[in-house]
Design a protein around this motif. Structure first.
Motif, PDB file in Angstrom:
ATOM      1  N   LEU A 108     -56.589 -11.481  16.670  1.00 46.25           N
ATOM      2  CA  LEU A 108     -55.368 -11.253  16.107  1.00 46.25           C
ATOM      3  C   LEU A 108     -55.341 -11.078  14.355  1.00 46.25           C
ATOM      4  O   LEU A 108     -56.334 -11.540  13.866  1.00 46.25           O
ATOM      5  CB  LEU A 108     -54.617 -12.735  16.287  1.00 46.25           C
ATOM      6  CG  LEU A 108     -53.093 -13.193  16.171  1.00 46.25           C
ATOM      7  CD1 LEU A 108     -52.491 -12.374  17.265  1.00 46.25           C
ATOM      8  CD2 LEU A 108     -52.695 -14.420  15.970  1.00 46.25           C
ATOM      9  N   ARG A 109     -54.284 -10.224  14.236  1.00 45.40           N
ATOM     10  CA  ARG A 109     -54.491  -9.763  12.912  1.00 45.40           C
ATOM     11  C   ARG A 109     -53.212 -10.520  12.033  1.00 45.40           C
ATOM     12  O   ARG A 109     -52.184 -10.076  12.146  1.00 45.40           O
ATOM     13  CB  ARG A 109     -54.152  -8.224  12.837  1.00 45.40           C
ATOM     14  CG  ARG A 109     -55.471  -7.554  13.244  1.00 45.40           C
ATOM     15  CD  ARG A 109     -55.308  -6.113  13.753  1.00 45.40           C
ATOM     16  NE  ARG A 109     -56.530  -5.709  14.460  1.00 45.40           N
ATOM     17  CZ  ARG A 109     -57.071  -5.648  15.638  1.00 45.40           C
ATOM     18  NH1 ARG A 109     -56.320  -6.552  16.459  1.00 45.40           N
ATOM     19  NH2 ARG A 109     -58.031  -5.118  15.933  1.00 45.40           N
ATOM     20  N   GLY A 110     -53.531 -11.563  11.512  1.00 42.28           N
ATOM     21  CA  GLY A 110     -52.671 -12.456  10.720  1.00 42.28           C
ATOM     22  C   GLY A 110     -52.182 -13.575  11.659  1.00 42.28           C
ATOM     23  O   GLY A 110     -52.058 -13.266  12.987  1.00 42.28           O
ATOM     24  N   ASP A 111     -51.945 -14.608  10.985  1.00 40.51           N
ATOM     25  CA  ASP A 111     -51.378 -15.762  11.986  1.00 40.51           C
ATOM     26  C   ASP A 111     -50.110 -16.100  11.967  1.00 40.51           C
ATOM     27  O   ASP A 111     -49.669 -17.042  12.214  1.00 40.51           O
ATOM     28  CB  ASP A 111     -52.441 -17.289  11.815  1.00 40.51           C
ATOM     29  CG  ASP A 111     -52.088 -17.287  10.350  1.00 40.51           C
ATOM     30  OD1 ASP A 111     -51.588 -16.734   9.544  1.00 40.51           O
ATOM     31  OD2 ASP A 111     -53.230 -18.475   9.921  1.00 40.51           O
ATOM     32  N   ASN A 112     -49.369 -15.084  11.533  1.00 33.30           N
ATOM     33  CA  ASN A 112     -47.845 -15.449  11.247  1.00 33.30           C
ATOM     34  C   ASN A 112     -47.266 -14.879  12.357  1.00 33.30           C
ATOM     35  O   ASN A 112     -47.770 -14.231  13.179  1.00 33.30           O
ATOM     36  CB  ASN A 112     -47.229 -14.781   9.845  1.00 33.30           C
ATOM     37  CG  ASN A 112     -47.592 -13.405   9.832  1.00 33.30           C
ATOM     38  OD1 ASN A 112     -48.573 -12.795  10.201  1.00 33.30           O
ATOM     39  ND2 ASN A 112     -46.544 -12.708   9.451  1.00 33.30           N
ATOM     40  N   PRO A 113     -45.896 -15.146  12.662  1.00 36.01           N
ATOM     41  CA  PRO A 113     -45.246 -14.581  13.876  1.00 36.01           C
ATOM     42  C   PRO A 113     -45.195 -13.122  13.797  1.00 36.01           C
ATOM     43  O   PRO A 113     -44.556 -12.521  12.736  1.00 36.01           O
ATOM     44  CB  PRO A 113     -43.929 -15.174  13.741  1.00 36.01           C
ATOM     45  CG  PRO A 113     -44.158 -16.619  12.956  1.00 36.01           C
ATOM     46  CD  PRO A 113     -45.065 -16.240  12.112  1.00 36.01           C
ATOM     47  N   HIS A 114     -45.454 -12.209  14.550  1.00 33.98           N
ATOM     48  CA  HIS A 114     -45.317 -11.092  14.648  1.00 33.98           C
ATOM     49  C   HIS A 114     -45.627 -10.349  15.868  1.00 33.98           C
ATOM     50  O   HIS A 114     -45.978 -10.894  16.995  1.00 33.98           O
ATOM     51  CB  HIS A 114     -46.459 -10.443  13.816  1.00 33.98           C
ATOM     52  CG  HIS A 114     -47.760 -10.540  14.106  1.00 33.98           C
ATOM     53  ND1 HIS A 114     -48.601 -11.823  13.836  1.00 33.98           N
ATOM     54  CD2 HIS A 114     -48.736  -9.787  14.869  1.00 33.98           C
ATOM     55  CE1 HIS A 114     -49.849 -11.784  14.550  1.00 33.98           C
ATOM     56  NE2 HIS A 114     -49.779 -10.529  15.001  1.00 33.98           N
ATOM     57  N   GLY A 115     -45.055  -8.850  16.165  1.00 35.62           N
ATOM     58  CA  GLY A 115     -45.123  -8.188  17.127  1.00 35.62           C
ATOM     59  C   GLY A 115     -46.185  -6.949  16.468  1.00 35.62           C
ATOM     60  O   GLY A 115     -45.391  -6.385  15.711  1.00 35.62           O
ATOM     61  N   GLN A 116     -47.203  -6.417  17.238  1.00 34.95           N
ATOM     62  CA  GLN A 116     -47.985  -5.297  16.706  1.00 34.95           C
ATOM     63  C   GLN A 116     -48.674  -4.434  17.811  1.00 34.95           C
ATOM     64  O   GLN A 116     -48.969  -4.815  18.644  1.00 34.95           O
ATOM     65  CB  GLN A 116     -48.950  -6.057  15.687  1.00 34.95           C
ATOM     66  CG  GLN A 116     -49.688  -4.663  15.150  1.00 34.95           C
ATOM     67  CD  GLN A 116     -50.783  -5.208  14.049  1.00 34.95           C
ATOM     68  OE1 GLN A 116     -50.460  -5.620  12.986  1.00 34.95           O
ATOM     69  NE2 GLN A 116     -52.107  -5.035  14.378  1.00 34.95           N
ATOM     70  N   GLY A 117     -48.295  -3.325  17.440  1.00 34.23           N
ATOM     71  CA  GLY A 117     -49.155  -2.128  18.616  1.00 34.23           C
ATOM     72  C   GLY A 117     -49.815  -1.134  17.658  1.00 34.23           C
ATOM     73  O   GLY A 117     -49.381  -0.941  16.590  1.00 34.23           O
TER      74      GLY A 117
END
Length: 550
Positions: A108-117
């Motif tokens: 996971l890249r960063g542990d804050n709430p996010h959506g990433q592609g």
């Protein structure tokens, strides 16, 4: 005393009275003021010239320093990539926990709430530590040498939403990208070409083409980010569509839930909405609601023809089986399909190739079609939604919220803690009263207008910078500032002549008549007339003396 002497004495007295008038103004006269103005203007010009020279020199030095730093950083990054020999020496953060099997536990890249592609990544000596830093944060470096097409929507530590698209990043430095914060919507560098050439072509011919699409928008409730190297469509909605190197990252929030989604595809061909062929696609969605466990759903495929997976290079790659590993070529290469990791968040990678892999480490990793998501439920409120002046969100878009927003204060003064109303359900600022706020201080809390930090008379300055708050009307005279003055309005005659204004202003010196000398009350006009009369009398007496027989 003779008539000649009397005439001469009257002449001298009259001339002295007229000559003394400018001096009687105690330094407030026009000559001295003009001299002060000339000196002040010359000083300002000199200061501006010096400042301009300093800024130009500083800018050149800063630009040279920045270029040098970028060169040093790039060189250092390359050296670090060559010197990595273990996961612990990878140059990524060392405080994170190592993965037991990093090939099938994508980070996971960063542990804050996010959506990433992300379309594609090349990582030399990939780290086993989890999670990775978020590469879209300024100053952060995920350790990945090449990133192509990364779309990310995220919630930051202060609760606000942000969007970012990395078009291309090399050795930790972003070459091209798009960033948005709440209230912004931005496009990529080729948007003018899209709107000026390709969109009209689509309208006129029905052949629609998009090139290097990068659209990011963020609001107070989420962020949406979309990237594609190219998209083409022929025949309208029911026709043929083709997409290459696409990614998407979104996050949204409502009163009870937060949802984040990341997806990416290397290539996709569809007819009438149905998949004809696709290569390397993945998606991850996380949803968190109050009082409920987080839900994460993920899927991916490597090669799909007509809706059916192709069992290459392993049968598990055909049906989306998580963590399918193909290792006949090991240690030269290990291929992993559908790498999957879940637990409070989700990451999914369609296809990974590890080069020279042995003992849990690899020389390099080539990853295609990454997707990840993490969501956190909105905090419990114990009842209805919090009022706008207590929810920590800038609801009226003026850049401040709650106690810092004038609209949450009963007197409109954000600097007055006593007037803050946390139960106010509207952050909108109240309309200013007619007349620009002058005349009295009832609407300014407990402070006089000359001490409340507000421009009450609408002249662009406030308090000690407002001539109306000075007893002599001179904003440059600190000694004349009256913080207890409850009227910032400037008097009509203010300025060099001594703060005129009629007799109903603030009292003291400002109550003096416009025709009076400062501090004395002496009538200037009367004194001038008297001097002229004495002078005229002296001239007459001298003339008369000249006419008399000697």
């Amino acid at each position: 005393m003779s008539v000649r002497k009397l005439g001469l004495l009257a002449f001298v007295i009259g001339a002295a009275v007229i000559w003394a008038l400018p001096a009687a103004t105690l330094g407030q006269g026009g000559e001295r003021k003009r001299a002060d103005d000339v000196l002040r203007e010359a000083t300002q010009r000199l200061g501006a010239s010096v400042q301009q020279t300093v800024e130009q020199t500083t800018g050149a030095v800063r630009q040279t320093t920045r270029r040098s730093a970028e060169n040093v950083r790039s060189t250092t990054k390359k050296v670090q990539g060559n010197l990595k020999t273990t996961a612990g020496q990878s140059g990524k953060q060392q405080t994170r926990a190592p993965a037991a099997d990093p090939q099938v536990q994508p980070p996971l890249r960063g542990d804050n709430p996010h959506g990433q592609g992300t379309v594609g990544v090349v990582d030399v000596m990939p780290s086993a530590e989890r999670p990775f830093p978020d590469s879209t944060d300024e100053g952060a470096d995920s350790g990945e040498e090449t990133i192509v097409g990364r779309s990310r929507g995220e919630q930051q530590a202060d609760g606000s939403y942000r969007g970012h698209i990395t078009i291309l990043e090399l050795f930790g430095s972003e070459v091209a990208g798009v960033n948005t914060v709440e209230g912004e919507a931005k496009d990529g560098p080729l948007q003018p070409l899209q709107e000026g050439v390709l969109d009209p072509l689509c309208t006129g011919s029905g052949v629609c083409l998009q090139v290097l699409t990068a659209k990011s928008s963020s609001t107070s409730t989420g962020s949406s980010n979309d990237f594609a190297v190219t998209r083409a469509a022929v025949g309208g909605p029911g026709g043929l569509t083709v997409g290459a190197a696409e990614s998407n990252g979104t996050i949204t929030e409502d009163a009870n839930c937060q949802t984040s989604t990341g997806s990416s595809r290397a290539a996709d061909v569809r007819a009438s909405g149905n998949v004809v062929a696709s290569a390397a696609s993945s998606s991850s969605t996380s949803k968190a609601c109050r009082g409920q466990a987080e839900q994460t759903t993920q899927e991916s495929s490597v090669i799909n023809l007509g809706g059916t997976g192709v069992p290459l290079p392993d049968p598990g790659c055909a049906n989306g089986t998580p963590d399918t590993r193909f290792s006949p070529l090991s240690p030269l290469a290990v291929i992993v399909c559908n790498a999957d990791e879940q637990g409070g968040s989700g990451t999914r990678q369609a296809l990974d190739v590890f080069v020279l892999s042995a003992g849990g480490t690899s020389l390099a990793q080539d990853s295609t079609a990454q997707a990840e998501s993490k969501a956190v439920a909105p905090p419990e409120t114990g009842g209805p939604a919090a009022p706008q002046c207590s929810d920590g969100v800038d609801k009226d878009g003026d850049g401040v919220a709650d106690a810092a927003d004038p609209g949450c204060h009963t007197d409109g003064n954000a600097n007055n803690p006593a007037s803050f109303n946390p139960n106010d359900n509207s952050e909108a600022n109240a309309a200013a009263p007619p007349g620009g706020g002058g005349g009295g201080g009832d609407d300014d809390g407990d402070k006089p207008q000359c001490s409340d930090g507000r421009d009450n008379d609408g002249d662009g300055v406030a308090d000690e910078r407002d001539p109306g708050c000075h007893t002599d009307g001179n904003a440059d005279n600190a000694a004349s500032f009256d913080p207890d003055d409850d009227d910032e309005r400037n008097d009509d005659g203010g300025g060099a002549g001594g703060a005129g204004g009629g007799g109903d202003g603030d009292g003291g010196a400002r109550d003096l008549d416009r025709s009076s000398l400062p501090f004395t009350g002496t009538d200037v006009i009367g004194l001038a007339l008297a001097g002229l009369l004495v002078l005229a009398g002296g001239l007459v007496l001298r003339r008369r003396e000249d006419l008399l027989p000697r």
